[in-house]
Write a protein that holds these residues in place. Structure first.
Motif, PDB file in Angstrom:
ATOM      1  N   MET A  24     -12.045  -3.965   1.777  1.00 41.22           N
ATOM      2  CA  MET A  24     -11.496  -4.017   3.134  1.00 41.22           C
ATOM      3  C   MET A  24     -12.500  -3.384   4.103  1.00 41.22           C
ATOM      4  O   MET A  24     -13.518  -2.830   3.690  1.00 41.22           O
ATOM      5  N   MET A  31      -8.051   2.335  -7.066  1.00 39.05           N
ATOM      6  CA  MET A  31      -7.585   2.151  -5.694  1.00 39.05           C
ATOM      7  C   MET A  31      -8.771   2.085  -4.744  1.00 39.05           C
ATOM      8  O   MET A  31      -8.810   1.251  -3.823  1.00 39.05           O
ATOM      9  N   THR A  45       0.822  -1.209   0.000  1.00 34.03           N
ATOM     10  CA  THR A  45       0.000   0.000   0.000  1.00 34.03           C
ATOM     11  C   THR A  45       0.854   1.255   0.000  1.00 34.03           C
ATOM     12  O   THR A  45       0.577   2.226  -0.693  1.00 34.03           O
ATOM     13  N   ILE A  48     -11.846   4.872   6.056  1.00 31.06           N
ATOM     14  CA  ILE A  48     -11.341   5.595   4.886  1.00 31.06           C
ATOM     15  C   ILE A  48     -11.498   7.091   5.127  1.00 31.06           C
ATOM     16  O   ILE A  48     -12.537   7.537   5.625  1.00 31.06           O
ATOM     17  N   LYS A  99     -10.413  -1.292  -4.669  1.00 35.19           N
ATOM     18  CA  LYS A  99      -9.682  -2.253  -3.843  1.00 35.19           C
ATOM     19  C   LYS A  99      -9.940  -1.993  -2.361  1.00 35.19           C
ATOM     20  O   LYS A  99     -10.089  -2.924  -1.566  1.00 35.19           O
ATOM     21  N   MET A 100      -9.984  -0.705  -1.988  1.00 37.45           N
ATOM     22  CA  MET A 100     -10.262  -0.355  -0.590  1.00 37.45           C
ATOM     23  C   MET A 100     -11.655  -0.812  -0.168  1.00 37.45           C
ATOM     24  O   MET A 100     -11.890  -1.127   1.007  1.00 37.45           O
ATOM     25  N   ASN A 117      -7.482   7.739   8.943  1.00 42.19           N
ATOM     26  CA  ASN A 117      -6.643   7.806   7.749  1.00 42.19           C
ATOM     27  C   ASN A 117      -6.007   6.460   7.397  1.00 42.19           C
ATOM     28  O   ASN A 117      -4.986   6.412   6.724  1.00 42.19           O
ATOM     29  N   ALA A 118      -6.632   5.363   7.847  1.00 45.23           N
ATOM     30  CA  ALA A 118      -6.085   4.038   7.541  1.00 45.23           C
ATOM     31  C   ALA A 118      -5.976   3.839   6.038  1.00 45.23           C
ATOM     32  O   ALA A 118      -4.983   3.322   5.530  1.00 45.23           O
ATOM     33  N   LEU A 119      -7.012   4.263   5.297  1.00 44.39           N
ATOM     34  CA  LEU A 119      -7.019   4.153   3.836  1.00 44.39           C
ATOM     35  C   LEU A 119      -7.341   5.537   3.263  1.00 44.39           C
ATOM     36  O   LEU A 119      -8.503   5.929   3.205  1.00 44.39           O
ATOM     37  N   GLU A 160       0.850   4.255  -2.919  1.00 47.50           N
ATOM     38  CA  GLU A 160       0.494   5.640  -2.644  1.00 47.50           C
ATOM     39  C   GLU A 160       1.657   6.587  -2.943  1.00 47.50           C
ATOM     40  O   GLU A 160       1.458   7.714  -3.330  1.00 47.50           O
ATOM     41  N   ASP A 176      -1.161  -5.857   2.441  1.00 44.14           N
ATOM     42  CA  ASP A 176      -1.198  -5.149   3.721  1.00 44.14           C
ATOM     43  C   ASP A 176      -0.184  -5.790   4.664  1.00 44.14           C
ATOM     44  O   ASP A 176       0.140  -6.975   4.542  1.00 44.14           O
ATOM     45  N   GLU A 195       1.562   5.879   8.102  1.00 45.41           N
ATOM     46  CA  GLU A 195       0.893   4.571   7.995  1.00 45.41           C
ATOM     47  C   GLU A 195       1.286   3.647   9.141  1.00 45.41           C
ATOM     48  O   GLU A 195       0.466   2.883   9.638  1.00 45.41           O
TER      49      GLU A 195
END
Length: 676
Positions: A364, A357, A58, A368, A360-361, A507-509, A62, A81, A113
């Motif tokens: 999970m 992107m 990840t 976000i 894909k998120m 802000n995890a994703l 980014e 991950d 992160e």
């Protein structure tokens, strides 16, 4: 010797990290797959590649989206991950509460992160401050540094150092790699089972673990240890292969009557056969011998397009009244998502990558944070993410945090009990978190939330439970949080207006949406989209269209839509510069000269003359046009007519022939004439 059939590429930010992941995968898969390590640090990710499967971390994705250009479009990409082992987390939890420490890493993104991950793993006793090369912050009052293998970047004055080593690949990443390369059989080996125990956080989401095409026995075995979940495994012949004690208790059955026998219980038999037939999840409610209502969820495990075995998850319905109450409230308020990724209109390569992107998120469950200017489409992305997730059939609840004061926002989010405050409804009220149970809640303008509510939201993210206003009962919830902001949250963190721990949780994703002015190439397709949507049929003059493209659209897509609705109200077939909204004309300092306006009127008049004479076999000459114009009180020379005819011919309004052939009107010219 195993015949290597697939090649796997690892794409990471740092060279040492990519080699570390290579070593880890070689330990698990041996010679079953050929592995090559690439990194942004040494530039190898930017070379042409021909591997079959690509593991992209990840962080590296980014940091530099250009790496996608070097992955063949038809190849399988796994967004990997990472996590920390339990031993590392336990060591960090030994620090005293409110310890301050630098989190040192090689870049702002990687430091951020890592902090987010540690907070997610429950390290709440340490307040982390990101530190990286060329960091402008000094942090003179902090004497502890924690780093995942990047000791070289620790400031010289720090003497108390803890190196927690590189992060390791997490459970879901390894399972996806195994299933993709056809090595799922290895997941039953001691190497994997021991490793999964070392990184397990005990917070496994049941439905998340059981996705139809990517679940294996190893994943299901962890479920049998979960509190409150009964599990039964059926083989392809509907014979029960395993069941835990809770399943037996909920069904009120004896193990000897079930294990290794073809299912006889009518409800179980119906559930297994229905899920096998449809190859889909089947759910039913069953009343056992004790008159208790239990919920049965049958999940078929698909291999090679056939049902290999079936799992039944059994829960006790302790609070059916609450579930029904929430469902009614959900239906009454219309909490559902209306948009999908197909509604995000763009041809901009950067925004297309952002969409990919986000897709894909969506698979999970982490929080976000969507950032972007007002009107860029943050809520559209939130709707689309929910609709692409496993929660798509469940509630999608949206709320603007800046639109309500603190007390009203609290009661809206958490609900309240009867008598909680003056004016509280009889019987209390269900909050939005309860309504969104098992679904998604979208918190727009999250920066508008008070510090008190920020702390309560942090608890929801950490503990998965809420307390209604005026109540004392803990209510468990399972909600995916998507937050959005048009502010610079990090600036608010530095100003102590937004909690740093909540920021890292949300802000995890991260997703950032470009403003319209940075993808002005999308303007025309968006205009055409809104024209079709609003059933509009107009064209711009060349000058008006040019000015639309010169405008910087500070209100982004929302402003463009409003502009199109304005044109709808005008009900004009041709939009001239004078018809543009005042705010556009003012911002671009519109100075249209008088001659241009006169020319436009003359062109319309000439087109009408040609239209009336279009039945003539020959074209119409300049002298005839001059005569007709003078009859309508236009004082004009033949030289001006010649210039105008040349301009009209270039624009496709007329066709002019050489010599005495004259001019004839075209279909485009007729449209201009019809809408003067």
């Amino acid at each position: 010797m195993i015949n290597i059939s697939l090649k796997l590429a690892i794409l990471a930010a740092g060279e040492s990290v990519s080699l570390f992941y290579k070593e880890q995968l070689e330990y698990f898969f041996g010679d079953a797959v050929a592995i090559t390590a690439y990194s942004i640090e040494n530039g190898s990710v930017f070379s042409p590649k021909n591997e079959d499967v690509y593991l992209v971390t990840t962080v590296s994705f980014e940091c530099n989206e250009d790496i996608l250009k070097y992955i063949p479009k038809d190849k399988h990409i796994i967004i990997g991950d990472v996590t920390f082992k339990n031993s590392t987390i336990n060591r960090l939890k030994e620090f005293p509460i409110n310890t301050k420490a630098l989190l040192v890493n090689s870049s702002p993104k990687m430091a951020s992160e890592t902090i987010t991950l540690l907070y997610k793993k429950g390290v709440n006793n340490i307040q982390f401050f990101p530190y990286y090369p060329n960091s402008m912050e000094t942090y003179s009052d902090i004497d502890i540094a924690i780093t995942p293998g990047e000791t070289r970047y620790i400031p010289n004055q720090i003497t108390n150092i803890l190196d927690i080593q590189n992060r390791v690949l997490d459970r879901n990443t390894l399972i996806e790699i195994a299933t993709t390369i056809g090595c799922d059989y290895l997941l039953d080996t001691k190497r994997f089972t021991t490793y999964f125990d070392e990184i397990s956080n005990g917070g496994i989401g049941i439905e998340t673990l059981i996705e139809k095409n990517s679940i294996l026995r190893q994943q299901i075995s962890t479920i049998t240890k979960s509190e409150g979940i009964g599990v039964i495994e059926f083989d392809v012949n509907e014979k029960i292969q395993s069941c835990n004690n809770l399943a037996l208790n909920l069904l009120d059955e004896d193990r000897s009557n079930l294990l290794f026998k073809v299912v006889q219980n009518i409800v179980l038999k119906e559930g297994v056969q229905s899920s096998k037939k449809t190859k889909n999840i089947f759910q039913t409610i069953y009343k056992n011998k004790k008159e208790e209502q239990i919920n049965l969820l049958f999940i078929p495990i698909i291999k090679n397009d056939n049902v290999a075995y079936t799992y039944c998850l059994i829960r006790k319905n302790k609070d059916m009244k609450r579930e029904n109450e929430i469902e009614k409230e959900y239906l009454k308020r219309g909490h559902y998502s209306r948009y999908t990724f197909s509604d995000i209109i763009t041809e901009d390569t950067r925004l297309i990558k952002t969409k990919e992107m986000a897709k894909k998120m969506a698979k999970m469950n982490a929080a976000i944070l969507i950032t972007g200017e007002s009107g860029t489409g943050k809520e559209l992305f939130a709707h689309s993410i929910h609709n692409a997730s496993e929660r798509r059939e469940l509630p999608f609840v949206a709320l603007n945090c800046a639109a309500l004061n603190e007390s009203i926002l609290e009661s809206e989010l958490f609900g309240y009990e009867e008598g909680a405050f003056t004016g509280a409804k009889k019987g209390g009220k269900i909050g939005l978190f309860e309504i969104a149970h098992n679904g998604t809640i979208f918190l727009d303008e999250i920066e508008g939330m008070s510090q008190t509510l920020q702390l309560k939201l942090l608890r929801v993210l950490q503990e998965k439970e809420i307390i209604r206003v005026g109540g004392d009962k803990l209510i468990s919830i399972d909600v995916r949080v998507i937050a959005a902001t048009n502010e610079n949250i990090l600036s608010l963190v530095k100003e102590k207006k937004f909690r740093i721990d909540l920021y890292y949780r949300l802000n995890a994703l991260p997703i950032n949406i470009l403003p319209l002015r940075e993808r002005i190439g999308d303007l025309e397709i968006l205009i055409n989209y809104f024209k079709k949507n609003l059933d509009l049929n107009f064209i711009f003059t060349e000058k008006a269209k040019k000015l639309m493209f010169q405008y910087n659209w500070p209100g982004n897509i929302r402003e463009l839509k409003n502009c199109m609705e304005y044109f709808c109200c005008l009900n004009e077939r041709i939009i001239e510069t004078t018809m543009l909204p005042e705010y556009i004309k003012e911002n671009i300092d519109l100075k249209e000269d008088k001659n241009q306006s006169t020319d436009f009127l003359l062109i319309l008049e000439i087109l009408n003359i040609l239209k009336k004479s279009e039945k003539n076999e020959k074209g119409i000459g300049r002298s005839y046009i001059l005569k007709c114009l003078k009859e309508t009180n236009f004082e004009i020379s033949e030289a001006i007519i010649r210039r105008l005819l040349q301009d009209m011919n270039k624009k496709g309004y007329i066709i002019s022939t050489v010599g005495r052939g004259g001019s004839k009107i075209t279909q485009l010219g007729k449209e201009m004439a019809n809408n003067k």
